[in-house]
Design a protein around this motif. Structure first.
Motif, mmCIF file in Angstrom:
data_model
loop_
_atom_site.group_PDB
_atom_site.id
_atom_site.type_symbol
_atom_site.label_atom_id
_atom_site.label_comp_id
_atom_site.label_asym_id
_atom_site.label_seq_id
_atom_site.Cartn_x
_atom_site.Cartn_y
_atom_site.Cartn_z
ATOM 1 N N TYR A 59 -12.962 -6.670 16.006
ATOM 2 C CA TYR A 59 -13.278 -6.780 17.382
ATOM 3 C C TYR A 59 -14.769 -6.852 17.350
ATOM 4 O O TYR A 59 -15.501 -6.481 16.744
ATOM 5 N N TYR B 185 -17.740 -7.335 20.325
ATOM 6 C CA TYR B 185 -18.359 -6.825 21.641
ATOM 7 C C TYR B 185 -19.582 -7.288 21.946
ATOM 8 O O TYR B 185 -20.515 -7.645 20.751
ATOM 9 N N PHE C 190 -15.976 -6.195 25.810
ATOM 10 C CA PHE C 190 -15.163 -6.823 24.839
ATOM 11 C C PHE C 190 -15.332 -8.502 24.934
ATOM 12 O O PHE C 190 -15.273 -8.840 25.939
ATOM 13 N N TYR D 97 -10.739 -10.131 19.692
ATOM 14 C CA TYR D 97 -10.143 -9.373 18.428
ATOM 15 C C TYR D 97 -9.240 -10.175 17.718
ATOM 16 O O TYR D 97 -8.484 -10.945 18.137
ATOM 17 N N ASP E 163 -6.749 -12.059 21.075
ATOM 18 C CA ASP E 163 -7.224 -12.019 22.474
ATOM 19 C C ASP E 163 -8.436 -12.480 22.565
ATOM 20 O O ASP E 163 -9.360 -11.974 21.917
ATOM 21 N N SER F 105 -10.038 -13.172 25.605
ATOM 22 C CA SER F 105 -10.193 -13.250 27.086
ATOM 23 C C SER F 105 -11.556 -12.800 27.505
ATOM 24 O O SER F 105 -12.114 -13.191 28.424
ATOM 25 N N ARG G 195 -21.872 -6.482 18.790
ATOM 26 C CA ARG G 195 -21.231 -5.465 17.947
ATOM 27 C C ARG G 195 -19.950 -5.891 17.474
ATOM 28 O O ARG G 195 -19.080 -6.513 18.131
ATOM 29 N N GLY H 298 -3.757 -2.385 15.851
ATOM 30 C CA GLY H 298 -4.645 -2.602 17.087
ATOM 31 C C GLY H 298 -3.653 -2.697 18.519
ATOM 32 O O GLY H 298 -4.028 -2.990 19.426
ATOM 33 N N THR H 299 -2.234 -3.087 18.053
ATOM 34 C CA THR H 299 -1.295 -2.985 19.116
ATOM 35 C C THR H 299 -1.047 -1.362 19.736
ATOM 36 O O THR H 299 -0.245 -1.199 20.761
ATOM 37 N N GLN I 155 -11.678 2.631 16.524
ATOM 38 C CA GLN I 155 -12.542 1.649 16.086
ATOM 39 C C GLN I 155 -14.044 2.025 15.658
ATOM 40 O O GLN I 155 -14.419 2.790 16.392
#
Lengths: 117, 112
Positions: free
Chosen positions: A33, A35, A45, A48, A56, A58, A91, A99-100, A106
């Motif tokens: 991920y 961030y 976020f 990832y 994702d 987004s 980060r 991750g689902t 994390q």
């Protein structure tokens, strides 16, 4: 490795330059991920991956931001034509599973502090 | 981006006192997490909550997942100097696929 590592730890660049930030997740961790954390704020976020697949994106602010994880391990976050508003702590985190599932821990890296002059 | 409402923003307390902080959201979460961040380090997970109403302890830390699924609190009992740091709540919604939404943090200072 023992933990998530990121490099460089600090990056100062001039406006308009491209920067590449690297993340080395915990060995064997499936999910990675990215961030962004502004001063006095919580992490926000960006994107990832599960293995090499970007799941994702987004949270990426605009098309100057991109990320890749070509071999499912190390990831690079690239910011093109940097602007002063891009200055922040970036980060990386990784988690063991896909991750689902909800709540998978994390583990965060120390971050890269980016300063755009 | 979306962030949670976390309060208080900062606390300055005496060693030995209990601490309470909370987090609220306008939307429902299926997981609530509490992290601590020390200077120069990334956030470290303290407690994870997975069910509405759940109360979980980790040493001197206790956290609860609100029954409405829109809030959570963290209590620290008998604070010690090493509790100093920034505490973040984070929520995850079903279907968010790993996207954690963080609060702005509570900065805790402990006076010996």
């Amino acid at each position: 490795g023992a933990g998530v590592s990121q490099s460089p730890r600090y990056k100062v660049t001039k406006r308009g330059q491209d920067v590449a930030l690297r993340c080395d997740p915990i060995s064997g961790h499936v999910s990675l991920y990215w961030y962004r954390q502004a001063l006095g704020q919580g992490p926000e976020f960006l994107t990832y991956f599960n293995y090499e697949a970007q799941q994702d994106k987004s949270g990426l602010p605009n098309d100057r931001f991109s990320a890749e994880r070509p071999e499912g391990s190390i990831s690079t976050l690239t910011i093109q034509r940097t602007e002063q508003r891009d200055s922040a702590m970036y980060r990386c985190a990784s988690s063991l599973n896909s991750g689902t599932g909800l709540g998978e821990t994390q583990y965060f890296g120390p971050g890269t502090r980016l300063l755009v002059l | 981006g979306q962030q949670l409402n976390q309060s208080p923003q900062s606390m300055f307390i005496q060693e030995g006192e209990d601490v309470s902080m909370n987090c609220t959201s306008s939307s429902i979460f299926n997981t609530w997490l509490w992290y601590k961040q020390d200077p120069g380090e990334g956030p470290v997970l303290l407690i994870a909550l997975y069910k509405a109403g759940e109360l979980t302890s980790n040493g001197r830390l206790t956290a609860q997942f609100g029954i409405t699924r829109k809030d959570s609190f963290l209590n620290i009992s008998a604070s010690i100097p090493s509790d100093v740091g920034i505490y973040f709540c984070a929520g995850q919604a079903r279907g968010s696929q790993g996207n954690l939404i963080f609060g702005k943090g509570t900065k805790l200072s402990v006076k010996p």
